[in-house]
Design an enzyme around this catalytic site. Structure first.
Site, mmCIF file in Angstrom:
data_model
loop_
_atom_site.group_PDB
_atom_site.id
_atom_site.type_symbol
_atom_site.label_atom_id
_atom_site.label_comp_id
_atom_site.label_asym_id
_atom_site.label_seq_id
_atom_site.Cartn_x
_atom_site.Cartn_y
_atom_site.Cartn_z
ATOM 1 N N GLU A 11 -9.625 0.323 3.452
ATOM 2 C CA GLU A 11 -10.252 -1.038 3.998
ATOM 3 C C GLU A 11 -11.854 -1.022 3.800
ATOM 4 O OE1 GLU A 11 -8.035 -3.167 7.259
ATOM 5 O OE2 GLU A 11 -7.396 -1.216 7.481
ATOM 6 N N SER A 43 0.765 -1.223 0.044
ATOM 7 C CA SER A 43 -0.004 0.178 -0.161
ATOM 8 C C SER A 43 0.991 1.377 0.143
ATOM 9 C CB SER A 43 -1.125 -0.147 1.291
ATOM 10 O OG SER A 43 -0.152 -0.030 2.517
ATOM 11 N N HIS A 44 2.114 1.006 0.495
ATOM 12 C CA HIS A 44 3.005 2.372 0.305
ATOM 13 C C HIS A 44 4.285 2.208 -0.780
ATOM 14 C CE1 HIS A 44 0.776 3.289 3.702
ATOM 15 N NE2 HIS A 44 1.037 4.598 3.472
#
Lengths: 346, 346
Positions: free
Chosen positions: B189, B47-48
């Site tokens: 999420e 996610s990064h």
């Protein structure tokens, strides 16, 4: 049969100070403890009021705190760290000694830290939070405790209930203050459930094998859980690192080893950080104190509460109507004054 | 049809830097972003990683970040506060500029703060945590975000997901690091649950009236909740006070007002505190670094994990076997290089 009585903050303080002095505490220790316990009663924070006198006397009787300690400032030049050696006395007198130096350094450097070493700690952190904010400073305070809380995913007590407290100064009103344990619940709450024969809510504790339990007896033999799962566990671990290991003082398991019980006040250190909003905002748009007020208004406007509001409401009432103690509480004060250390058993 | 490919950290960094440069970022911005995103892929923190390039380019295209900013150190004499003006560029280049000065001040004063102002922030905090600990310092890092989280007891978005991160240096191994959102869950999420047509776990979100909801659509129109109830809410509020208001930068609601959307990187400030364990433990018994190792061993010995362990395991694997990107990821890199800002839509 004694009647209940109403005190002013000052008269309650005198009464508590007299108890501590008669029990052998010196002026520095007795005066500071009286100030902080009277403040607890004033705010109707009963768990941190006169109820705590017995625990302090028990710790004196056990020889686990020095009742005649004179805290000492340990100078460190060109440093933003102010260190006070509590000399194994109580924490609050040491805090009071270090506070003006902390404030001076925080205003000078922009931020500063007060380290209190070798202190017996049984008071809430909010009196210290409020004392720092009175200097126009924001503050973050933390300290370890006893090993009674398992890390998330673990099975055994290792962390303390490790309180974490913060304050932001507000003009003409009490500061924004939070002060909470990093465990889901305080150990005393589990004890209260046990006495009442009530089951615990889920998520409070585990048994000695690490399985979830709602039975208070099993929980007391097992471990409490940190608040907020792995996040609270990480914050609690941070407190052991910063406010015990980093400052060269006892961790929560070391406190438990040293005392051998959780019925006495823990002997360890404490870390107080202070920040100057004026220094941090220098050269930037907006006044930080005014902007904070708008933010607080936005919280309250949607029906949420600011932390500590109940305490401040109680304080207002106490200041106009006095602090009312029950007959039992007045009797306790009388008995503690008369009997001193003989009034408590180990 | 492109195949997947395996990169070293250095070759992935070059590839990402080339994309940013071709899209109009200067060397300072492109280099720093490439370093931090390659580190994300290396740690399998997807996610990064390269996934974030598009968001950065979209923020450039929207004119909400300056792609050619050169961050500037704002000197404050006799202060433990180091300030960097990011000049509306990305945060990481500004952080890199301030870091050595922060380290020097923290070693000198015992503690110090790095304030980054006017930066566009989309990276995780752990790369910064690790960079500070590499100087033998402990660190606490926080920043606001967008207003998407309601305060405990409230009904409307006001707080951000406000990340909170901490690090403690360890010899010859990665530091102790935690880095988490102060909301129960990340907004992404909730979006994933919506797309999958799945209900949310209880306690994640409320509807626009403040009632609990498990419906993702309703949650996205309402607000997320802070982790740990009123305690997490208080910590998140503290982050707005210290890392936005105190440092003279935007709060989470002000960020949302400024951008008008949550699809671009927030423009605000960041607060990095650094502590010298050597200075804090001076004159006290025990070596803080060795004592911390014993404490970590006690956590692991009872079957609990240290935070970030999964990331460090992935890093070890990447360092020996390289970083594998899928065919789709390699295609994305190719497309972003070829098309630059034309590859993203607002």
């Amino acid at each position: 049969m004694t009647n209940g009585a109403t005190f002013t903050v000052a008269t309650l303080q005198e009464r508590v100070e007299a108890i501590f002095k008669k029990a052998g505490l010196n002026k520095v220790q007795a005066g500071a403890l009286a100030r902080v316990l009277a403040a607890g009663e004033r705010d109707h924070c009963k768990s941190h009021g006169v109820y705590r006198i017995e625990g302090a006397l028990r710790t004196v009787k056990a020889g686990k705190v020095n009742p005649t300690a004179i805290p000492e400032l340990v100078e460190q030049e060109a440093s933003a760290i102010v260190r006070v050696d509590a000399k194994s006395g109580f924490s609050y007198p040491a805090f009071e000694l270090g506070l003006p130096v902390l404030a001076e350094r925080a205003h000078k450097h922009g931020l500063a830290a007060l380290v209190v070493n070798d202190c017996s700690h049984f008071t809430a952190l909010w009196p210290e939070v409020e004392a720092v904010t009175a200097y126009g400073l924001a503050t973050l305070i933390m300290c370890p405790s006893y090993a009674t809380v398992a890390p998330a995913g673990g099975t055994k007590p290792l962390l303390g209930t490790n309180p974490y407290a913060f304050g932001w100064p507000r003009e003409n009103k009490p500061p924004y203050v939070f002060d909470f344990a990093t465990s889901v619940a305080a150990r005393g709450e589990i004890e209260l459930h046990r006495r009442a024969g009530k089951q615990l809510p889920e998520g409070w504790a585990i048994d000695s094998e690490g399985n979830p339990t709602t039975d208070p007896e099993t929980a007391l033999a097992g471990a409490m859980l940190p608040f907020g799962g792995h996040k609270g566990s990480a914050i609690s671990t941070m407190i052991e690192l910063l406010a015990a290991i980093m400052i060269g003082d006892r961790t929560s398991p070391e406190v438990l080893d040293y005392l051998g019980t959780t019925t006495l006040s823990p002997m360890h250190g404490e870390l107080i950080l202070a920040f100057s909003p004026e220094a941090f905002s220098a050269g930037r748009p907006g006044n930080p104190f005014e902007r904070a007020e708008s933010f607080f208004e936005a919280i309250v406007a949607q029906g949420a509460r600011l932390p500590s509001q109940r305490r401040f409401d109680a304080r207002k009432k106490s200041e106009s109507e006095g602090i009312s103690l029950s007959a039992a509480e007045v009797e306790l004060l009388d008995r503690l004054y008369e009997q001193g250390l003989d009034a408590v058993s180990l």
